[in-house]
Enzyme design. Structure first.
Site, short mmCIF file in Angstrom:
data_model
loop_
_atom_site.label_atom_id
_atom_site.label_comp_id
_atom_site.label_asym_id
_atom_site.label_seq_id
_atom_site.Cartn_x
_atom_site.Cartn_y
_atom_site.Cartn_z
N SER A 106 0.83 -1.05 0.09
CA SER A 106 0.00 0.00 0.05
C SER A 106 0.81 1.19 -0.21
CB SER A 106 -0.87 -0.12 1.27
OG SER A 106 -1.96 -0.95 1.15
N ALA A 203 -4.93 -1.13 -2.62
CA ALA A 203 -4.06 -0.49 -1.70
C ALA A 203 -5.10 -0.26 -0.28
CB ALA A 203 -3.41 0.78 -2.12
N LYS A 204 -4.80 -0.42 0.75
CA LYS A 204 -5.79 -0.29 1.76
C LYS A 204 -5.36 1.13 2.27
CE LYS A 204 -7.23 -2.93 5.86
NZ LYS A 204 -8.52 -3.15 4.97
N CYS A 205 -5.96 2.14 1.75
CA CYS A 205 -5.91 3.53 1.94
C CYS A 205 -7.35 4.09 2.28
CB CYS A 205 -5.40 4.09 0.78
SG CYS A 205 -6.14 4.21 -0.81
N TYR A 209 -12.05 3.77 0.83
CA TYR A 209 -13.26 3.61 1.99
C TYR A 209 -14.00 5.00 1.93
CZ TYR A 209 -10.95 -0.48 3.29
OH TYR A 209 -10.26 -1.80 3.26
#
Length: 365
Positions: A106, A203-205, A209
């Site tokens: 990420s 990516a966990k950004c 969300y």
């Protein structure tokens, strides 16, 4: 000190921790993400200096300048994982090395500096050690860990920041399904997409969300628990839910899930399900799944079950799929045998109640 050095964390215990009595009262019904432990981890980064000043200190607000880069250009990433109490009284995490690797993937996508895996893991160890008393005694409770990093440099200009802050906070959580595991109803978003090829879907950004909140609100307006997205190009293939990956179970026991092509998050629970299924002799197909295939398969009996998976809920059965053109159900709208069997096996491995064939359980204490 550069980012390749081993960091020694300075421990600054909270001088005014929550009292034992108040902590017990809070842990009686912690919910999810509502209460937090006494401490947090902080590590700073600067170009040319690397990661420095690793600390465990009292959880407190973070001073932030109005021109901090994250507020304007959204350079921010995070992870989520849990610490569990083991049957012998010890404490362990589930596959934290996988979270560390995904954190750095990420970071790469968001033009942020990589954090050494050893530092990531050590930061989790430190907060678990100092806040162990916050782990709920409920056998289904756990300590949810939230490592995250953001651009802290004070500047207004479109370029990668030169300064960052990494933190870990922790939140005691109870069972995700307080009344037992129940199938969810999901809404097929007709207008919103989660990510496009070349975007930040893998990516966990936080931005991913935030972009999904309108779709989730739309799902709620239609009486649904979650939203499921279709691909951004053809608008016919399943991507993932708002925060979970999707699996279908076919009538021959095969598991089918959308492939990792850069538009969906490479879930650690997703990967665990695949490995457990293959070890049990099940066939697993990672391939595109159209909404039409799902609907027609549910009607014909070809698709017997469906579930979503992620860190918070582990595995959630999907019962009803609703959209602008109607709805359909899977497995008569109830939790399927295969779904619940995989969920039970995964939960028991996480909590040290079953064989750990892959060495996933990472003991801390």
């Amino acid at each position: 000190m550069n980012g390749d050095d081993n960091l020694n964390f300075e421990i600054r215990p909270n001088s005014a921790p929550v009292s034992d009595a108040d902590r017990v009262a809070l842990l009686a019904n912690p919910g999810f993400g509502r209460i937090f432990t006494d401490h947090m981890v902080t590590v700073r980064y600067a170009d040319g200096k690397g990661w420095y000043e690793p600390r465990v200190e009292a959880r407190a607000p973070i001073p932030m300048d109005p021109a901090s880069a994250v507020l304007h250009y959204a350079q921010e990433i995070f992870e989520g994982l849990k610490a569990y109490t083991l049957p012998d009284g010890g404490v362990a995490m589930f596959r934290p090395d996988a979270n560390a690797k995904r954190f750095n993937l990420s970071a790469q996508r968001m033009a942020m500096p990589a954090l050494p895996v050893e530092t990531f893991l050590q930061s989790l160890h430190e907060i678990i050690r100092i806040d162990r008393g916050w782990i709920p005694q409920d056998p289904e409770g756990s300590l949810y860990l939230r490592p995250f990093a953001y651009a802290s440099e004070v500047f207004l200009g479109v370029r990668p920041a030169t300064e960052y802050l990494y933190l870990v906070i922790a939140s005691p959580v109870g069972p995700y399904f307080s009344g037992g595991v129940k199938p969810v109803t999901i809404w097929v978003s007709p207008d919103f997409t989660r990510a496009a090829p070349g975007g930040t879907g893998a990516a966990k950004c936080g931005g991913n969300y935030a972009a999904g909140l309108s779709a989730q609100a739309e799902a709620a307006e239609h009486g649904c628990d979650q939203v499921v997205y279709l691909d951004a190009v053809q608008r016919k293939y399943i991507d993932e839910l708002g925060g979970m990956n999707v699996f279908l179970v076919l009538d021959d026991g095969t598991l089918v899930t959308p492939p990792l092509t850069g538009t969906i998050l490479p879930g650690i629970t997703r990967d665990s399900v695949i490995k457990l299924a293959e070890r049990a002799g099940r066939r697993v197909e990672e391939r595109p799944i159209s909404l039409d295939e799902w609907r027609e398969g549910a009607a014909s009996g070809r698709v017997r079950e469906a579930f979503a998976c992620g860190t918070a809920a582990v595995i959630t059965p999907i019962g009803t799929i609703r959209g602008e053109d109607g709805e359909f159900t899977v497995a008569d709208g109830g939790p399927g045998e295969v779904t619940m069997g995989i969920r039970k096996q995964l939960v028991e491995i996480q909590r040290g109640l079953a064989e750990d064939p892959f060495g996933w359980v990472h003991r801390v204490l």
